[in-house]
Enzyme design. Structure first.
Site, short mmCIF file in Angstrom:
data_model
loop_
_atom_site.label_atom_id
_atom_site.label_comp_id
_atom_site.label_asym_id
_atom_site.label_seq_id
_atom_site.Cartn_x
_atom_site.Cartn_y
_atom_site.Cartn_z
N ASP A 1 6.09 4.84 -1.37
CA ASP A 1 7.40 5.47 -1.16
C ASP A 1 8.54 4.90 -2.02
OD1 ASP A 1 8.06 3.05 0.22
OD2 ASP A 1 7.46 3.93 2.14
N GLY B 1 2.85 -4.40 9.09
CA GLY B 1 2.84 -2.95 9.32
C GLY B 1 1.68 -2.23 8.69
N GLN C 1 0.85 -1.20 0.00
CA GLN C 1 0.00 0.00 0.00
C GLN C 1 0.89 1.24 0.00
OE1 GLN C 1 -3.47 -0.73 3.03
NE2 GLN C 1 -1.76 -2.00 3.62
N ASN C 2 2.19 1.03 0.15
CA ASN C 2 3.10 2.18 0.27
C ASN C 2 3.45 2.75 -1.09
OD1 ASN C 2 2.98 1.50 2.91
ND2 ASN C 2 5.03 0.60 3.03
N SER D 1 -2.49 -1.05 9.40
CA SER D 1 -3.59 -0.98 10.36
C SER D 1 -4.77 -1.82 9.88
CB SER D 1 -4.02 0.47 10.58
OG SER D 1 -4.38 1.06 9.35
N CYS E 1 1.74 18.40 -22.49
CA CYS E 1 0.58 18.92 -23.23
C CYS E 1 0.07 20.23 -22.62
CB CYS E 1 -0.55 17.88 -23.27
SG CYS E 1 -1.49 17.76 -21.73
N ALA F 1 8.64 -4.53 12.38
CA ALA F 1 8.93 -5.20 11.11
C ALA F 1 10.44 -5.37 10.91
CB ALA F 1 8.33 -4.40 9.96
N HIS G 1 -1.66 1.14 -4.24
CA HIS G 1 -2.04 2.55 -4.03
C HIS G 1 -1.17 3.50 -4.85
CE1 HIS G 1 -4.20 1.63 0.05
NE2 HIS G 1 -4.87 1.22 -1.00
N CYS H 1 -4.36 14.22 -20.70
CA CYS H 1 -3.99 13.16 -21.64
C CYS H 1 -3.58 11.92 -20.85
CB CYS H 1 -2.89 13.64 -22.59
SG CYS H 1 -1.26 13.82 -21.85
P1 OAD Z 1 -1.44 3.15 8.92
O1 OAD Z 1 -0.76 4.42 9.30
O2 OAD Z 1 -2.92 3.14 8.94
O3 OAD Z 1 -0.97 1.98 9.87
C1 OAD Z 1 0.37 1.72 10.16
C2 OAD Z 1 0.42 0.43 10.94
O4 OAD Z 1 1.79 0.10 11.12
C3 OAD Z 1 -0.22 0.49 12.32
O5 OAD Z 1 -1.04 -0.67 12.50
C4 OAD Z 1 0.99 0.44 13.28
O6 OAD Z 1 0.68 -0.24 14.50
C5 OAD Z 1 1.98 -0.34 12.46
N1 OAD Z 1 3.40 -0.06 12.75
C6 OAD Z 1 3.98 1.12 13.05
N2 OAD Z 1 5.31 0.98 13.19
C7 OAD Z 1 5.58 -0.34 12.96
C8 OAD Z 1 6.77 -1.11 12.95
N3 OAD Z 1 7.96 -0.57 13.19
N4 OAD Z 1 6.66 -2.43 12.66
C9 OAD Z 1 5.45 -3.01 12.41
N5 OAD Z 1 4.29 -2.32 12.43
C10 OAD Z 1 4.35 -1.01 12.70
O7 OAD Z 1 -0.85 2.73 7.48
P2 OAD Z 1 -1.48 1.75 6.40
O8 OAD Z 1 -2.11 0.56 7.02
O9 OAD Z 1 -0.43 1.54 5.38
O10 OAD Z 1 -4.02 5.04 1.66
O11 OAD Z 1 -2.60 2.66 5.77
C11 OAD Z 1 -3.36 2.16 4.72
C12 OAD Z 1 -3.69 3.28 3.77
O12 OAD Z 1 -4.32 4.35 4.46
C13 OAD Z 1 -2.49 3.95 3.10
O13 OAD Z 1 -2.02 3.26 1.97
C14 OAD Z 1 -3.06 5.26 2.72
C15 OAD Z 1 -3.74 5.60 4.02
O14 OAD Z 1 -4.72 6.55 3.99
C16 OAD Z 1 -4.16 5.92 0.67
O15 OAD Z 1 -3.53 6.95 0.63
C17 OAD Z 1 -5.18 5.51 -0.34
#
Ligand code: OAD
Length: 239
Positions: free
Chosen positions: A103, A186, A100-101, A188, A149, A230, A118, A129
């Site tokens: 980066d 990692g 989902q990252n 949510s 363009c 992680a 994502h 375009c």
């Molecule tokens: P979140 O910010 O919602 O969640 C990050 C998760 O990583 C949480 O559950 C933390 O507990 C966990 N976490 C933090 N540090 C960690 C570590 N060192 N090791 C393991 N886990 C750790 O991020 P995403 O789940 O990626 O979407 O969010 C999903 C989507 O929501 C993103 O892709 C983005 C966002 O809005 C869009 O932009 C469409």
């Protein structure tokens, strides 16, 4: 058995491995997550920055936020978690990394079969375009950037209210259905449809292992919920 022993045992028996990563894997590199302490959505509302309506209303504001994030990401390095996933890929007969990252740290760590559901913050797309291109400059000098363009370009990411790229998503679904082990790292696990891949994998017989520092709504529905960073947990799987 310790969580890492169980996960290693399942991995060693697996032919096909699928992984879903979220912002938590890049947190230890210094990339802000979205939710939780210090999360991007604590100070900003997605509907002000990351929706088609927000961009149409104020492309400059949206672009300033993406440009700021590009600047942060450009200064950080992949961590031991990203690197361990690249090593798991080398050892696996079939391996798919769904992320989902946006980066690009998985690419920089050497992962190959990456599905960016994502999108990618380093890609720009024309709003008029069909052109899409990569621009790796840490911060774009002119905002909003423009296509050749003449039209305004947008970040090549998926916004709230938009569908996922269809071909990428179809491959992710196939990989979730076909795997023996599914690692959920990692995330949510609240943003669908991406989070649904873990449930799909499990319903097709995969062992699902969650690696997260906190409980998520999926923790009770996985085979192994491993409370760990992680960058510490993933290297234990390839030691
Ligand atoms: P979140 O910010 O919602 O969640 C990050 C998760 O990583 C949480 O559950 C933390 O507990 C966990 N976490 C933090 N540090 C960690 C570590 N060192 N090791 C393991 N886990 C750790 O991020 P995403 O789940 O990626 O979407 O969010 C999903 C989507 O929501 C993103 O892709 C983005 C966002 O809005 C869009 O932009 C469409």
């Amino acid at each position: 058995m310790e969580p890492w022993e169980t996960a290693r045992h399942w991995l060693s028996a697996a032919t096909s491995v699928t992984v879903l990563t979220g912002a938590g894997i890049s947190a230890e590199s210094g990339v802000p997550t979205f939710r939780g302490p210090g999360g991007l959505w604590r100070n900003q509302r997605p509907e002000d920055l990351a929706t088609p309506a927000a961009f149409t209303r104020d492309p400059l504001r949206s672009w300033e936020w993406y440009n700021w994030r590009r600047g942060i990401i450009a200064t950080v390095q992949p961590n031991a978690g990203h690197l361990a996933l690249a090593r798991i890929e080398e050892r696996s007969a079939q391996f798919t990394l769904v992320t989902q990252n946006v980066d690009g740290l998985h690419d920089r760590a050497g992962s190959r079969n990456i599905l960016k559901v994502h999108g990618d913050i380093w890609t720009l797309r024309c709003t008029q375009c069909a052109r899409a291109w990569q621009d790796l400059r840490p911060a774009l000098p002119e905002l909003p950037p423009r296509c050749e363009c003449g039209a305004v370009a947008r970040p090549g990411v998926v916004w709230f209210g938009e569908g996922l790229p269809e071909d990428v998503w179809s491959e992710a679904v196939l990989a979730a259905r076909a795997c023996d082990v599914f690692l959920l790292v990692g995330t949510s696990a609240v943003v669908y449809p991406a989070a649904g891949l873990a449930e799909l994998a499990r319903s097709h017989g995969a062992k699902v292992v969650e690696i997260n520092i906190e409980d998520t709504p999926l923790s009770a529905h996985v085979d192994l919920s491993w409370r760990a960073r992680a960058s510490e947990a993933l290297p234990r799987l390839v030691e």
